[in-house]
Scaffold this motif. Structure first.
Motif, PDB file in Angstrom:
ATOM      1  N   LEU A  85       0.817  -1.210   0.000  1.00  0.00           N
ATOM      2  CA  LEU A  85       0.000   0.000   0.000  1.00  0.00           C
ATOM      3  C   LEU A  85       0.850   1.259   0.000  1.00  0.00           C
ATOM      4  O   LEU A  85       1.968   1.280   0.519  1.00  0.00           O
ATOM      5  CB  LEU A  85      -0.895   0.032   1.245  1.00  0.00           C
ATOM      6  CG  LEU A  85      -2.031  -0.976   1.307  1.00  0.00           C
ATOM      7  CD1 LEU A  85      -2.739  -0.860   2.648  1.00  0.00           C
ATOM      8  CD2 LEU A  85      -3.002  -0.755   0.171  1.00  0.00           C
ATOM      9  N   ASP A  86       0.291   2.312  -0.564  1.00  0.00           N
ATOM     10  CA  ASP A  86       0.899   3.630  -0.481  1.00  0.00           C
ATOM     11  C   ASP A  86       1.000   3.987   1.005  1.00  0.00           C
ATOM     12  O   ASP A  86       0.059   3.741   1.766  1.00  0.00           O
ATOM     13  CB  ASP A  86      -0.014   4.620  -1.212  1.00  0.00           C
ATOM     14  CG  ASP A  86       0.507   6.035  -1.208  1.00  0.00           C
ATOM     15  OD1 ASP A  86       0.819   6.551  -0.108  1.00  0.00           O
ATOM     16  OD2 ASP A  86       0.591   6.624  -2.285  1.00  0.00           O
ATOM     17  N   PRO A  87       2.115   4.560   1.442  1.00  0.00           N
ATOM     18  CA  PRO A  87       2.258   4.878   2.872  1.00  0.00           C
ATOM     19  C   PRO A  87       1.199   5.871   3.367  1.00  0.00           C
ATOM     20  O   PRO A  87       0.927   5.946   4.554  1.00  0.00           O
ATOM     21  CB  PRO A  87       3.663   5.474   2.983  1.00  0.00           C
ATOM     22  CG  PRO A  87       4.117   5.733   1.594  1.00  0.00           C
ATOM     23  CD  PRO A  87       3.300   4.892   0.676  1.00  0.00           C
ATOM     24  N   ASN A  88       0.579   6.612   2.445  1.00  0.00           N
ATOM     25  CA  ASN A  88      -0.462   7.567   2.835  1.00  0.00           C
ATOM     26  C   ASN A  88      -1.852   6.953   2.837  1.00  0.00           C
ATOM     27  O   ASN A  88      -2.834   7.652   3.060  1.00  0.00           O
ATOM     28  CB  ASN A  88      -0.445   8.776   1.887  1.00  0.00           C
ATOM     29  CG  ASN A  88       0.863   9.527   1.963  1.00  0.00           C
ATOM     30  OD1 ASN A  88       1.414   9.699   3.037  1.00  0.00           O
ATOM     31  ND2 ASN A  88       1.366   9.950   0.819  1.00  0.00           N
ATOM     32  N   TYR A  89      -1.951   5.655   2.584  1.00  0.00           N
ATOM     33  CA  TYR A  89      -3.238   4.974   2.440  1.00  0.00           C
ATOM     34  C   TYR A  89      -4.158   5.204   3.632  1.00  0.00           C
ATOM     35  O   TYR A  89      -5.344   5.424   3.474  1.00  0.00           O
ATOM     36  CB  TYR A  89      -3.018   3.473   2.225  1.00  0.00           C
ATOM     37  CG  TYR A  89      -4.292   2.671   2.171  1.00  0.00           C
ATOM     38  CD1 TYR A  89      -5.107   2.705   1.049  1.00  0.00           C
ATOM     39  CD2 TYR A  89      -4.695   1.900   3.256  1.00  0.00           C
ATOM     40  CE1 TYR A  89      -6.286   1.984   0.997  1.00  0.00           C
ATOM     41  CE2 TYR A  89      -5.875   1.169   3.216  1.00  0.00           C
ATOM     42  CZ  TYR A  89      -6.654   1.213   2.082  1.00  0.00           C
ATOM     43  OH  TYR A  89      -7.822   0.504   2.036  1.00  0.00           O
TER      44      TYR A  89
END
Length: 148
Positions: A7-11
């Protein structure tokens, strides 16, 4: 590799908060990007190195991935159906409707038709495979008109 690793770390950060805090796509931002990422920036076509051709899109067609501009006509699965069957919003671009039905017919149609659903299932098999059959029924959809 676990699911969380992909996942994108900003998810997990609130989407609305992220959008409010995005910098404006202005010349200052482009200058900063060219300084921070000079090699990547050099690969951009000259036409997109100007800030006047950049916009922030927050909606995308679930099937084609096409961006949908703020206020642009599109179609979406009714919220109650989308949340119950998929867990998030499902949007269809008007451009896809035009590609399937022709420009004039797409203007007349208020909702995706059987021809559109067949096209989506044939040409977007991966995306369609994630959806239940109820999504491919006209009653599940609504038209989102341009804001005037």
């Amino acid at each position: 590799s676990t699911f969380d690793d992909d996942l994108d770390p900003n998810y997990r950060i609130d989407r609305d908060w992220l959008l409010r805090n995005l910098p404006e796509p202005d010349q200052e931002l482009l200058n900063l990007m060219s300084e921070k990422y000079p090699e990547q920036f050099k690969t951009l076509p000259v036409q997109v190195r100007s800030s006047n051709c950049w916009r922030i899109f927050v909606k995308f067609c679930f099937f084609s991935g096409l961006p949908i501009a703020e206020g642009e006509m599109h179609y979406k699965v009714r919220d109650s159906v989308a949340m119950e069957t998929y867990g998030e919003e499902i949007i269809l671009s008007h451009d896809v409707m035009e590609a399937v039905n022709g420009e004039q017919s797409a203007e007349i149609l208020r909702l995706p038709n059987l021809k559109t659903f067949r096209y989506l299932q044939k040409h977007y098999t991966q995306q369609s495979g994630k959806l239940s059959d109820v999504i491919f029924q006209r009653k599940s959809w609504e038209l989102v008109r341009p804001e005037v």
